[in-house]
Design a protein around this motif. Structure first.
Motif, PDB file in Angstrom:
ATOM      1  N   GLN A  10       0.828  -1.203   0.000  1.00  0.00           N
ATOM      2  CA  GLN A  10       0.000   0.000   0.000  1.00  0.00           C
ATOM      3  C   GLN A  10       0.862   1.254   0.000  1.00  0.00           C
ATOM      4  N   TYR A  13      -1.042   8.268   0.891  1.00  0.00           N
ATOM      5  CA  TYR A  13      -0.835   9.695   0.632  1.00  0.00           C
ATOM      6  C   TYR A  13      -1.387  10.453   1.835  1.00  0.00           C
ATOM      7  N   GLN A  33       0.305   8.729  -9.095  1.00  0.00           N
ATOM      8  CA  GLN A  33      -0.823   7.848  -8.866  1.00  0.00           C
ATOM      9  C   GLN A  33      -1.174   7.062 -10.143  1.00  0.00           C
ATOM     10  N   ILE A  45      -3.671   2.221  -3.258  1.00  0.00           N
ATOM     11  CA  ILE A  45      -3.424   3.611  -2.871  1.00  0.00           C
ATOM     12  C   ILE A  45      -4.428   4.020  -1.797  1.00  0.00           C
TER      13      ILE A  45
END
Length: 232
Positions: A10, A13, A33, A45
């Motif tokens: 993972q 952000y 991304q 993400i």
């Protein structure tokens, strides 16, 4: 199934929707991304709120306003990011980002977190609107397709506030260095990724390198355990 898909990988952000450096980083984050989606499809993400400033009804001090204006100018000069400085004349600034953070949490429930983030950023930095105000956030919720009445009730609910505080607490256990930050997690082990505002490829290369190294070590570990088992 690829070897990569057998482990939990993972990229988190870490952001605040009213963080000016997050606004400056947006073009690079979008490119990074997209590269992750296209070239590392097994990597999940995750968006995590960091929370810059708790709720406050107090007007922002003139000193803090000048500090933030200077920050906007610095980001504009370094990154070419656009800012509408009319905000400082048209609005009544408050050092309060938690309302905008709660708005993002509510939008997340409907799969609209990214849409809410950009709506808040554009309202704040381009359209001279104040995302510290509930009225602004409710209008943005309607704009991205959320039910404004339900959103308004949730925005001030204790449940959403507790969810935000819990997420902020969890976020600050990660190896972050302010906002925005990137963290790569492989099977629960976290590593900070160097963030480049102008060259997203550097972050991508680091992510790829760490993943390949971890997977190679894991694969060798499986072989060594198998050989050890056969020798007994």
């Amino acid at each position: 199934m690829s070897q990569q898909s057998k482990v939990n990988i993972q990229v988190s952000y870490i952001y605040d929707p009213m963080c000016s450096w997050c606004w400056g980083y947006r073009p690079s984050w979008l490119a990074l991304q997209q590269a992750i989606h296209e070239q590392l499809p097994d990597v999940h993400i995750n968006y995590s709120l960091g929370g810059l400033a708790p709720d406050s009804d107090q007007p922002m001090s003139l000193h803090t306003q000048e500090v933030l204006k200077h920050g906007w100018k610095r980001i504009a000069n370094q990154l070419g990011t656009k800012f509408n400085f009319d905000y400082w004349e048209k609005c009544k600034p408050r050092r309060s980002t938690y309302p905008a953070c709660r708005a993002c949490l509510i939008a997340r429930e409907s799969g609209l977190e990214e849409q809410m983030i950009v709506a808040i950023q554009e309202a704040y930095y381009l359209n001279a609107k104040n995302p510290s105000d509930d009225d602004t956030l409710i209008a943005l919720a309607k704009k991205i397709g959320l039910d404004e009445i339900a959103f308004s009730k949730q925005l001030s609910s204790p449940e959403i506030q507790q969810q935000l505080l819990s997420e902020i607490q969890q976020t600050h256990t990660l190896p972050i260095n302010g906002f925005p930050s990137l963290v790569l997690s492989i099977d629960g082990r976290h590593q900070r990724i160097q963030l480049s505002y102008l060259h997203w490829e550097k972050s991508f290369e680091q992510i790829q390198k760490i993943i390949n190294l971890k997977l190679r070590k894991g694969y060798l570990g499986v072989i060594m355990r198998a050989l050890h088992y056969k020798s007994h």
